[in-house]
Design a protein around this motif. Structure first.
Motif, short mmCIF file in Angstrom:
data_model
loop_
_atom_site.label_atom_id
_atom_site.label_comp_id
_atom_site.label_asym_id
_atom_site.label_seq_id
_atom_site.Cartn_x
_atom_site.Cartn_y
_atom_site.Cartn_z
N LEU A 13 0.99 -1.10 -0.01
CA LEU A 13 0.03 0.07 0.08
C LEU A 13 0.87 1.31 0.10
N THR A 14 0.61 2.20 -0.91
CA THR A 14 1.25 3.49 -0.75
C THR A 14 0.23 4.68 -0.99
N GLN A 15 0.71 5.82 -0.72
CA GLN A 15 -0.02 7.01 -0.85
C GLN A 15 0.41 7.72 -2.04
N ALA A 16 -0.54 8.21 -2.91
CA ALA A 16 0.03 8.99 -4.03
C ALA A 16 -1.29 9.70 -4.44
N LEU A 17 -1.15 10.59 -5.34
CA LEU A 17 -1.99 11.36 -6.15
C LEU A 17 -2.85 10.70 -7.09
N ALA A 18 -4.09 10.49 -7.05
CA ALA A 18 -5.05 9.81 -8.05
C ALA A 18 -5.46 10.92 -9.06
N HIS A 19 -5.29 10.36 -10.18
CA HIS A 19 -5.61 11.12 -11.23
C HIS A 19 -7.17 11.19 -11.50
N ASN A 20 -7.83 10.45 -11.14
CA ASN A 20 -9.48 10.35 -11.00
C ASN A 20 -9.82 11.28 -10.12
N THR A 21 -9.25 11.40 -8.62
CA THR A 21 -9.93 12.23 -7.84
C THR A 21 -9.07 13.60 -7.41
N ASN A 22 -7.91 13.48 -7.94
CA ASN A 22 -6.94 14.64 -7.83
C ASN A 22 -6.71 14.98 -6.36
N ARG A 23 -7.05 13.77 -5.60
CA ARG A 23 -6.49 13.79 -4.20
C ARG A 23 -5.39 12.53 -3.73
N THR A 24 -4.76 12.60 -2.62
CA THR A 24 -3.84 11.71 -2.30
C THR A 24 -4.89 10.37 -1.89
N GLU A 25 -4.50 9.32 -2.68
CA GLU A 25 -5.24 8.01 -2.13
C GLU A 25 -4.43 7.11 -1.81
N THR A 26 -4.82 5.78 -1.37
CA THR A 26 -4.01 4.73 -0.94
C THR A 26 -4.05 3.75 -1.97
N PHE A 27 -2.98 3.32 -2.73
CA PHE A 27 -2.98 2.69 -3.73
C PHE A 27 -2.42 1.14 -3.47
N VAL A 28 -2.88 0.28 -4.01
CA VAL A 28 -2.58 -1.14 -3.92
C VAL A 28 -1.94 -1.69 -5.08
N LEU A 77 -7.69 2.45 -3.26
CA LEU A 77 -9.07 1.96 -2.33
C LEU A 77 -9.84 2.96 -2.39
N ALA A 78 -10.67 3.15 -3.17
CA ALA A 78 -12.06 4.21 -3.06
C ALA A 78 -12.77 4.41 -1.72
N GLU A 79 -12.79 3.01 -1.10
CA GLU A 79 -13.68 2.81 -0.07
C GLU A 79 -13.07 1.62 0.66
N VAL A 80 -12.72 1.78 2.32
CA VAL A 80 -12.46 0.80 2.83
C VAL A 80 -13.09 1.04 4.18
N SER A 81 -14.18 0.05 4.50
CA SER A 81 -14.68 -0.05 5.72
C SER A 81 -14.70 -1.27 6.50
N THR A 82 -15.34 -1.57 7.51
CA THR A 82 -15.63 -2.83 8.29
C THR A 82 -16.39 -3.74 7.34
N THR A 83 -17.20 -3.42 6.46
CA THR A 83 -17.99 -4.21 5.56
C THR A 83 -17.69 -4.07 4.17
N THR A 84 -17.42 -3.02 3.81
CA THR A 84 -17.23 -2.60 2.23
C THR A 84 -15.91 -2.35 1.72
N LEU A 85 -15.39 -2.71 0.54
CA LEU A 85 -14.15 -2.62 -0.08
C LEU A 85 -14.44 -2.26 -1.35
N VAL A 86 -14.02 -0.92 -2.05
CA VAL A 86 -14.03 -0.66 -3.22
C VAL A 86 -12.68 -0.25 -3.93
N ILE A 87 -12.15 -1.07 -4.92
CA ILE A 87 -10.90 -0.92 -5.69
C ILE A 87 -11.16 -0.32 -7.05
N SER A 88 -10.75 0.77 -7.17
CA SER A 88 -10.79 1.57 -8.70
C SER A 88 -9.63 1.69 -9.31
#
Length: 151
Positions: free
Chosen positions: A90-105, A118-129
């Motif tokens: 996992l690394t932190q980097a600027l995402a082109h889609n969001t123009n924010r720092t995101e956690t990349f896998v 990782l667009a979303e990570v919670s105890t129940t849901t994971l979204v990888i974009s």
């Protein structure tokens, strides 16, 4: 009287400063927090995106899962059987889609050129974009852990 009031305010101010600094805790790195949330088994429930931007439920005949382990290993499962196993980082980097720092896998070594965050990570849901305009997002639901060894 003025001196006493001034001394009292100075003492209160000192206690407040010491009290607040004692309460401050160093926050863990975002990667560490995210890694602990990722641990476990996740079942694909839908994909969305592409040029048409469609959302499609997962294929019920091909149950796809990802299992993130605390030791940095990841397994990709198909119908409950391990299809592939590798490492992840996992690394932190600027995402082109969001123009924010995101956690990349990134999977394996060397990392592939496909950039996923990782667009979303919670105890129940994971979204990888995918980090491109016409990329896909995969939504996973956590598979509950049964202490008896069954799911």
């Amino acid at each position: 009287m003025y001196r006493l009031l001034r001394l009292l305010l100075l003492v209160i101010s000192g206690f407040t400063t010491v009290g607040l600094s004692a309460c401050q805790k160093e926050l863990p790195a975002p990667e560490l927090t995210t890694a602990s949330l990722l641990e476990g088994r996740w079942e694909l429930i839908q994909t969305s995106g592409g040029i048409a931007g469609r959302t499609m439920p997962a294929d019920s005949t091909q149950k796809k899962e990802i299992m993130f382990e605390p030791n940095g290993q990841v397994q990709f499962l198909l119908n409950g059987a391990a299809a592939t196993s590798t490492t992840f980082t996992l690394t932190q980097a600027l995402a082109h889609n969001t123009n924010r720092t995101e956690t990349f896998v990134a999977y394996g070594a060397p990392a592939t050129t496909l950039r996923q965050y990782l667009a979303e990570v919670s105890t129940t849901t994971l979204v990888i974009s995918d980090d491109n305009p016409d990329g896909f997002s995969a939504t996973y639901q956590r598979v509950p852990f049964d202490r008896c060894g069954t799911r």
